[in-house]
Design a protein around this motif. Sequence first.
Motif, PDB file in Angstrom:
ATOM      1  N   ALA A 143      70.284  13.191  89.314  1.00 48.73           N
ATOM      2  CA  ALA A 143      70.532  12.058  88.492  1.00 48.73           C
ATOM      3  C   ALA A 143      69.367  11.039  88.461  1.00 48.73           C
ATOM      4  O   ALA A 143      69.009  10.925  89.654  1.00 48.73           O
TER       5      ALA A 143
ATOM      6  N   GLU B 284      72.422   5.859  88.087  1.00 49.36           N
ATOM      7  CA  GLU B 284      73.397   6.870  87.122  1.00 49.36           C
ATOM      8  C   GLU B 284      74.421   6.987  88.112  1.00 49.36           C
ATOM      9  O   GLU B 284      74.084   7.466  89.080  1.00 49.36           O
TER      10      GLU B 284
ATOM     11  N   ARG C  11      77.915   9.091  88.441  1.00 48.89           N
ATOM     12  CA  ARG C  11      78.598  10.308  88.052  1.00 48.89           C
ATOM     13  C   ARG C  11      80.027  10.553  88.681  1.00 48.89           C
ATOM     14  O   ARG C  11      79.935  10.748  89.904  1.00 48.89           O
TER      15      ARG C  11
ATOM     16  N   PHE D 133      77.457  14.309  91.409  1.00 50.23           N
ATOM     17  CA  PHE D 133      78.994  13.841  91.006  1.00 50.23           C
ATOM     18  C   PHE D 133      79.856  13.523  92.186  1.00 50.23           C
ATOM     19  O   PHE D 133      79.814  14.059  93.194  1.00 50.23           O
TER      20      PHE D 133
ATOM     21  N   THR E  12      78.422   8.196  83.715  1.00 51.71           N
ATOM     22  CA  THR E  12      78.917   9.605  83.350  1.00 51.71           C
ATOM     23  C   THR E  12      80.517  10.087  83.936  1.00 51.71           C
ATOM     24  O   THR E  12      80.518   9.940  85.016  1.00 51.71           O
TER      25      THR E  12
END
Length: 325
Positions: free
Chosen positions: A65, A69, A71, A105, A134
């Motif tokens: 990533a 960012e 996630r 994530f 995201t």
Amino acid sequence: MSRSILPRLLAVVTFAMAALAHSAEPPQLGLFDAIGKLLKPDEPVVQPAAPPSAAPEPATRAVAAPSGEKRIALVIGNAGYQSGPLVNPVNDARAMAGRLRGLGFDVVLRENLKTREIGGMYREFRSKIVPGGTALVFYAGHGVQFKGENYFPAVDAEIASEEDVPLQSVNLNTLLSNMEEAKAGVSLVFLDACRDNPFARRFRSGARGLAKVESASGTLIHYATRPGSVASDGEGQNGTYTEALLAHMGESGVPVEQMLKRVTNRVATKTKGKQEPWVEGSLRGEFYFIFQGPATVQVQADKPLYAELDVPAMKELLLRLEFVQ
């Protein structure tokens, strides 16, 4: 007076190394020029032109990533239904959760979700979505459509008629609304949920599979098969669609839209065209599960072993050996 050539030659080489180490001139400075620069510092030294060289190609590195960012993923696998139990969805959810964690994530995982757990699941997922980040939803299990909306029944659902579906199921529209209201920058939904409806005989409608969804901009929904069609539960540890997703999500530098085309081709080939994944919606920009970016390489040069030589002492040695006046 006769002198041995060996010590004189050794002194010249030693002094030359020291001269290069202490010279302020660029590396292209010649060996004897460097010596002369120390012995006669007031005289200019002409610098030779550097030979032309091609610009080096930038190195690249793969990162799960891009920096900053955020996630978040909601992963659900429902298999232990009272009506129509399935084999692979829990395996699918566990494999997907592991893959997504490896891709950066934060994963909210639910296995064999019960009716009383649905509300808490909505709240936890929504609370973790960061504006501009995201958000991803993966679901494996039974899915049904009712009045144009898609639902994923809890494993303890007791559905006697169509009206029971919204009360005992996860609503896809609610998940999409949560992502939109939380201002997710990228919203991805993967649905391995188009299996045969175990409650079909209790429904007035004869619709099969899932319904098409009008999603907000910035949202991409990928179905295991075309709307209204039925997907396979798979013959191995994972469903046919999930197996293809897992195989292609780890490919570096591939935009998600291109990755999903590869998933579609893999599934269609394996099922001999009986099952063909379907995509709806679009993203505003590019999204990569693994981003291929320029590498930053830091090189620390070691200090030359001869950098600590005593230059004045070397010069004195040369004077004694009658190399300079």
